[in-house]
Design a protein around this motif. Structure first.
Motif, PDB file in Angstrom:
ATOM      1  N   ARG A 160       0.855  -1.191   0.000  1.00 49.66           N
ATOM      2  CA  ARG A 160       0.000   0.000   0.000  1.00 49.66           C
ATOM      3  C   ARG A 160       0.889   1.238   0.000  1.00 49.66           C
ATOM      4  N   ILE A 161       0.572   2.185  -0.912  1.00 51.78           N
ATOM      5  CA  ILE A 161       1.287   3.455  -0.963  1.00 51.78           C
ATOM      6  C   ILE A 161       0.243   4.560  -1.047  1.00 51.78           C
ATOM      7  N   LYS A 162       0.110   5.319   0.038  1.00 52.65           N
ATOM      8  CA  LYS A 162      -0.811   6.453   0.104  1.00 52.65           C
ATOM      9  C   LYS A 162      -0.064   7.600   0.766  1.00 52.65           C
ATOM     10  N   ASN A 163      -0.635   8.793   0.715  1.00 49.73           N
ATOM     11  CA  ASN A 163       0.013   9.946   1.346  1.00 49.73           C
ATOM     12  C   ASN A 163       0.065   9.814   2.863  1.00 49.73           C
ATOM     13  N   ASN A 164      -0.830   9.024   3.441  1.00 50.47           N
ATOM     14  CA  ASN A 164      -0.830   8.895   4.901  1.00 50.47           C
ATOM     15  C   ASN A 164      -0.295   7.553   5.397  1.00 50.47           C
ATOM     16  N   ALA A 165       0.073   6.639   4.477  1.00 50.97           N
ATOM     17  CA  ALA A 165       0.567   5.337   4.914  1.00 50.97           C
ATOM     18  C   ALA A 165       1.287   4.602   3.788  1.00 50.97           C
ATOM     19  N   VAL A 166       2.378   3.963   4.159  1.00 50.53           N
ATOM     20  CA  VAL A 166       3.090   3.058   3.251  1.00 50.53           C
ATOM     21  C   VAL A 166       3.214   1.738   4.001  1.00 50.53           C
ATOM     22  N   THR A 167       2.640   0.674   3.429  1.00 52.89           N
ATOM     23  CA  THR A 167       2.626  -0.617   4.102  1.00 52.89           C
ATOM     24  C   THR A 167       3.589  -1.588   3.430  1.00 52.89           C
ATOM     25  N   VAL A 168       4.411  -2.212   4.262  1.00 54.15           N
ATOM     26  CA  VAL A 168       5.394  -3.200   3.820  1.00 54.15           C
ATOM     27  C   VAL A 168       4.832  -4.577   4.118  1.00 54.15           C
ATOM     28  N   ASP A 169       4.910  -5.476   3.134  1.00 54.05           N
ATOM     29  CA  ASP A 169       4.443  -6.845   3.306  1.00 54.05           C
ATOM     30  C   ASP A 169       5.649  -7.775   3.294  1.00 54.05           C
ATOM     31  N   ASP A 170       5.810  -8.549   4.361  1.00 49.64           N
ATOM     32  CA  ASP A 170       6.921  -9.494   4.456  1.00 49.64           C
ATOM     33  C   ASP A 170       6.348 -10.883   4.679  1.00 49.64           C
TER      34      ASP A 170
END
Length: 187
Positions: A160-170
């Motif tokens: 996920r890439i948004k102005n309020n959040a970037v989510t890393v999936d491992d």
């Protein structure tokens, strides 16, 4: 009395474990791109007080060894992974052009970004259940978020890439770097 009860034999087994760890530790470090760059170009001092060239790699190898040898639980490794991601995210943010970045609470591991006279609080959240099921990318991204996500994607899979959040999936385990807009000056 068997030879297993001998103190010398026990010490030898312990030394064998320690040697196994040191070999794994050494190989993990020398196989990195950062290490080969340091050999050819030397280590460039960033001028930052808390510069940590190999810390993530070293602790990553240490945590893997602890879990493999049964000395730590995978949940303890998850905490260490979050700390490594926080350090990496803060390091990337501190080097980006067009923004100002400061760590505002080193105890709670909270940072702050100033972008176009607007302040954002930066924190990390480790999700117990996946927060995002499929890839999400916002249409209009702030320039620093685009650059941050690009640099973060060099070592991590982003979901996920948004102005309020970037989510890393491992491998199903997800951690989000949150950017929360604030009305007050943070630094």
């Amino acid at each position: 009395m068997g030879y297993e009860d001998n103190a010398g034999y026990v010490k030898m087994l312990k030394a064998k474990e320690d040697r196994k760890f040191m070999s794994m530790y050494y190989n993990a470090i020398i196989s990195t791109k950062r290490f080969s760059n340091a050999l050819t170009k030397g280590i460039v001092n960033s001028g930052k007080v808390r510069q940590q060239e190999y810390e993530d790699i070293i602790f990553g190898a240490w945590n893997d060894y602890l879990v493999e040898s049964g000395r730590a639980l995978p949940s303890e490794k998850v905490i260490a992974d979050k700390e490594g991601l926080r350090r990496e995210a803060f390091d990337i943010l501190s080097k980006l052009d067009g923004i100002e970045f400061n760590v505002i609470d080193p105890v709670k591991n909270v940072g702050a970004v100033k972008f176009e006279d607007v302040f954002y609080e930066v924190s990390l959240t480790k999700h117990k259940k996946p927060a995002v099921q499929e890839l999400e990318v916002a249409n209009k991204l702030n320039s620093y978020i685009e650059e941050f996500a690009e640099k973060l994607s060099e070592h991590h899979s982003l979901i996920r890439i948004k102005n309020n959040a970037v989510t890393v999936d491992d491998d199903g385990s997800q951690t989000t770097v949150n950017f929360t807009r604030k009305k007050t000056k943070l630094f």
